[in-house]
Every structure is written in C-alpha cells, then in structure tokens.
Design a protein around this motif. Structure first.
Motif, short mmCIF file in Angstrom:
data_model
loop_
_atom_site.label_atom_id
_atom_site.label_comp_id
_atom_site.label_asym_id
_atom_site.label_seq_id
_atom_site.Cartn_x
_atom_site.Cartn_y
_atom_site.Cartn_z
N THR A 269 0.83 -1.14 0.01
CA THR A 269 -0.06 -0.13 -0.08
C THR A 269 0.75 1.27 0.02
N LYS A 270 0.18 2.26 -0.10
CA LYS A 270 0.90 3.52 -0.06
C LYS A 270 1.62 3.94 1.33
N GLU A 271 0.95 3.18 2.20
CA GLU A 271 1.60 3.31 3.70
C GLU A 271 2.64 2.58 3.88
N ASN A 272 2.97 1.28 3.08
CA ASN A 272 3.85 0.29 3.79
C ASN A 272 4.77 0.02 2.53
N ALA A 273 4.79 0.54 1.62
CA ALA A 273 5.42 0.24 0.04
C ALA A 273 6.80 0.42 0.15
N VAL A 274 7.51 1.48 1.08
CA VAL A 274 8.87 1.58 1.21
C VAL A 274 9.37 0.63 2.07
N ASP A 275 8.65 0.31 3.13
CA ASP A 275 9.36 -0.97 3.93
C ASP A 275 9.10 -2.21 3.51
N ALA A 276 7.97 -2.53 2.74
CA ALA A 276 7.89 -3.69 2.07
C ALA A 276 9.02 -4.11 1.15
N LEU A 277 9.36 -2.90 0.30
CA LEU A 277 10.24 -3.33 -0.71
C LEU A 277 11.73 -3.41 -0.29
N LYS A 278 12.09 -2.49 0.95
CA LYS A 278 13.33 -2.78 1.68
C LYS A 278 13.41 -4.17 2.03
N GLU A 279 12.36 -4.87 2.57
CA GLU A 279 12.33 -5.93 3.28
C GLU A 279 12.81 -7.19 2.18
N ASP B 87 4.09 3.88 -8.00
CA ASP B 87 3.23 4.77 -7.53
C ASP B 87 3.09 4.89 -6.27
N LYS B 88 2.74 3.59 -5.45
CA LYS B 88 2.53 3.30 -3.98
C LYS B 88 3.96 3.51 -3.37
N TYR C 154 10.33 13.36 -5.82
CA TYR C 154 9.21 12.64 -5.71
C TYR C 154 9.43 11.30 -6.64
N GLN C 155 9.92 11.43 -7.68
CA GLN C 155 9.70 10.11 -8.46
C GLN C 155 11.26 9.32 -8.15
N GLN C 156 11.13 8.31 -7.39
CA GLN C 156 12.05 7.49 -6.84
C GLN C 156 12.23 6.37 -8.08
N THR C 157 13.48 6.20 -8.37
CA THR C 157 13.86 5.28 -9.55
C THR C 157 14.55 3.89 -8.93
N ALA C 158 15.07 3.78 -7.72
CA ALA C 158 15.52 2.67 -6.84
C ALA C 158 14.93 2.53 -5.66
N VAL C 159 15.12 1.31 -5.19
CA VAL C 159 14.68 1.13 -3.67
C VAL C 159 15.75 1.44 -2.76
N GLU C 160 15.26 2.24 -1.78
CA GLU C 160 16.00 3.00 -0.80
C GLU C 160 17.04 1.80 -0.15
N GLY C 161 18.41 2.29 0.06
CA GLY C 161 19.30 1.28 0.67
C GLY C 161 19.94 0.37 -0.36
N SER C 162 19.76 0.46 -1.81
CA SER C 162 20.15 -0.52 -2.62
C SER C 162 21.36 0.16 -3.36
#
Length: 320
Positions: free
Chosen positions: A183-193, A217-218, A236-244
């Motif tokens: 979701t747009k609330e958990n997408a960053v943590d989900a993809l970092k996991e 988008d999320k 705003y437009q993130q092109t890569a997963v944070e931490g990678s």
C-alpha cells in the motif's frame, strides 16, 4: 512509386518479398518498450538449451599432490520459440489514407512523402507488436488458440509452473511471499524488506524490479509520506529502492499491470527468443476477395529465464 495513392497486388507482393527481413523484424522492434530491459536471442527456432554451469573446484595453497573432484552443476533451461502465423485482412486505400494523415503529405513537395506499398505493410507489421508486448508476461501456450497470448508461455506463466513444481520456492531462496498487500503506507518498508532478502550475490548486481506502475506509484507516495522534508517536485520520483545503492531499479511496465509477481533479476536473465535468421519465416500478400488484401506472415517467438537460481533471480509473490 512515390506520389501514388493506390498500389497493385503485384506491388504489395514485390514489397513483401524485397523487404521480408525488415518487415519480419518490425514486430520485434515494436516491443522495445519491454525488450530494451531484456535480452533478445535471435536465431532460435523451436528449442535451445540455455543456462549456467558452476563447479566447486577452487584455488588453495600450492601442494603438488592435491587433487579435487569437480562437481559440475548444470543449470540448463529450455528457451522455446513457437511457430506462429497471422492472416490480417486490410483495405489498401484505408491504410494509405491513415499513413497520409500520419506523415502530413499534401500537394506539391508533400507528395514526396506519400507512402509506398512497403510503408503500408510496415504499418500492419508494427501493429502486430502490441499484442506480442501484451503477452510477454501473461501469455499461456494453447496450440488450438487464435490470439498472441495463446502462442507462448509468458514469464508469469512460467513462474507459476515453477512454483507448482517447487523449483521456485521460499526454502530455495528464489521466492519471497509478501506477508500483506503493498500500500502507499507500507510500500517503502515492504520493498526494503525484499531487498534485505536477496541473495548477497544477486544484491551485488544491477537489478530491475519488473513490476506494475501501481507498485511504483505506491512506493513514491509512501516515500513522500515518510520523507516529508524532500521537495516534492525534485525528488518525488524514486527510481530505485532505498538502501540498494541505486542497484535495485524500479521498472514499471504497462504489460505488468495485473501481474501477481515482481521479478527481481538482471537484464541478461530475461531472454526473448525469435528467429529472424532462417528461411522458414515468411511474409506474403494475397487477394482472396475484391478490394481486400490479406497480409500473411509466420514467425517464431518465445521467452524464458536463463536461470532461476537465487544467485540470479528473486520472485516476489504479491498479496492482492
């Protein structure tokens, strides 16, 4: 031929024969939206083995008497291209009118841009590419089918079969099942996991996360919410997963819209096979009824992962 608005059947047939290679290549060129992030394999007719070979022999301190048995691991997969055909009826004058509007040909100097029979056939050939592009992921081989999605198994279909066969599985390290919907609330943590679950050898590569636009988008919305101090209009437009370190690149694809998976792998691991080099593929133009011509073509096409080893790929199964 420039300046003519109509062409004879013979002119179409001559163009099909003279420009056969170019016309056969147009559907492949037309799927560049997806293919530029994958690896094309020309010259594949029916089946070819692809994959990797690894062994456990290694260097060690020098000892003249040391001997090592090399246990080769042959990770071979089959890239299969299927022989497909199309019979597309077209009304020549309508096709010419469409092209005239596209190139803006008018009287005088504009007439030099008037389409040829080759341009008309190219218009049809390129139009076939959209269906190939749409089937890259969700195609499902059905020898009795009548659509492009029936021609070959797409990457998602292959993935489902591998999961059923347990060759892609969590305990093998090449499958991660999302515990909850993104979701747009958990997408960053989900993809970092997901990033943290990657095999270290895979994580060291430059990777694409092949996914839907909705996922990206999320991720962007979630990043905005969790990084409030970042200017909206510049980052705003993130092109890569944070931490990678920018190595896990988010790749939204239109043909991934309803996919149940995110595929994380390298461009080299995503194989798209076609022939283009033999004489079996063909293009013909026939007239079976007045005022209507038939564009008849055959070609080979198929996709496959070069390897499903966790060193090469991670599949993320989404929760809807």
């Amino acid at each position: 031929m420039a300046g003519k608005l109509t062409f004879t059947l013979q002119e179409y047939q001559d163009a099909a024969r003279k420009y056969r290679k170019e016309l056969l290549m147009l559907p492949i060129i037309g799927i560049q939206e997806t293919l530029k992030y994958m690896t094309g394999r020309p010259g594949i007719r029916y089946k070819e083995s692809v994959g990797t070979i690894t062994g456990d022999a290694q260097f060690a301190p020098y000892k003249p008497q040391r001997k090592t048995n090399v246990n080769l691991n042959l990770d071979f997969r089959t890239l299969e291209t299927f022989f497909g055909s199309v019979v597309a009826q077209f009304e020549p004058n309508s096709a010419v009118s469409t092209l005239l509007g596209a190139v803006g040909a008018t009287k005088g100097d504009g007439q030099m841009q008037t389409p040829t029979a080759k341009h008309v056939l190219a218009l049809i050939a390129k139009g076939l590419s959209q269906h190939l592009n749409d089937a890259i992921w969700n195609g499902q081989r059905n020898a009795n089918g009548d659509t492009t999605k029936d021609l070959f198994d797409g990457f998602d279909t292959i993935t489902n079969k591998e999961i059923t066969a347990k060759t892609i599985a969590a305990d093998k390290g090449n499958l991660y099942v999302m515990p909850e919907a993104i979701t747009k609330e958990n997408a960053v943590d989900a993809l970092k996991e997901v990033l943290f679950k990657l095999n270290p050898h895979l994580r060291a590569e430059t990777l694409y996360a092949y996914c839907s636009q909705e996922i990206v988008d999320k991720y962007n919305e979630c990043y905005l919410l969790t990084h409030a101090g970042i200017p909206y209009n510049t980052q705003y437009q993130q092109t890569a997963v944070e931490g990678s370190n920018g190595r896990l690149i988010l790749l939204p694809l239109a043909n991934k819209t309803d996919s149940s998976f995110i595929h994380i792998t390298t461009k080299n691991n995503m194989l798209v096979g076609y022939d283009q080099m033999g004489d079996v593929e063909s293009i013909m133009v026939k007239e079976y009824e007045p005022f209507i011509l038939s564009y008849i073509a055959t070609m080979f096409f198929g996709v496959q992962f070069e390897s499903i080893d966790p060193h090469r790929m991670m599949v993320v199964k989404l929760v809807k």
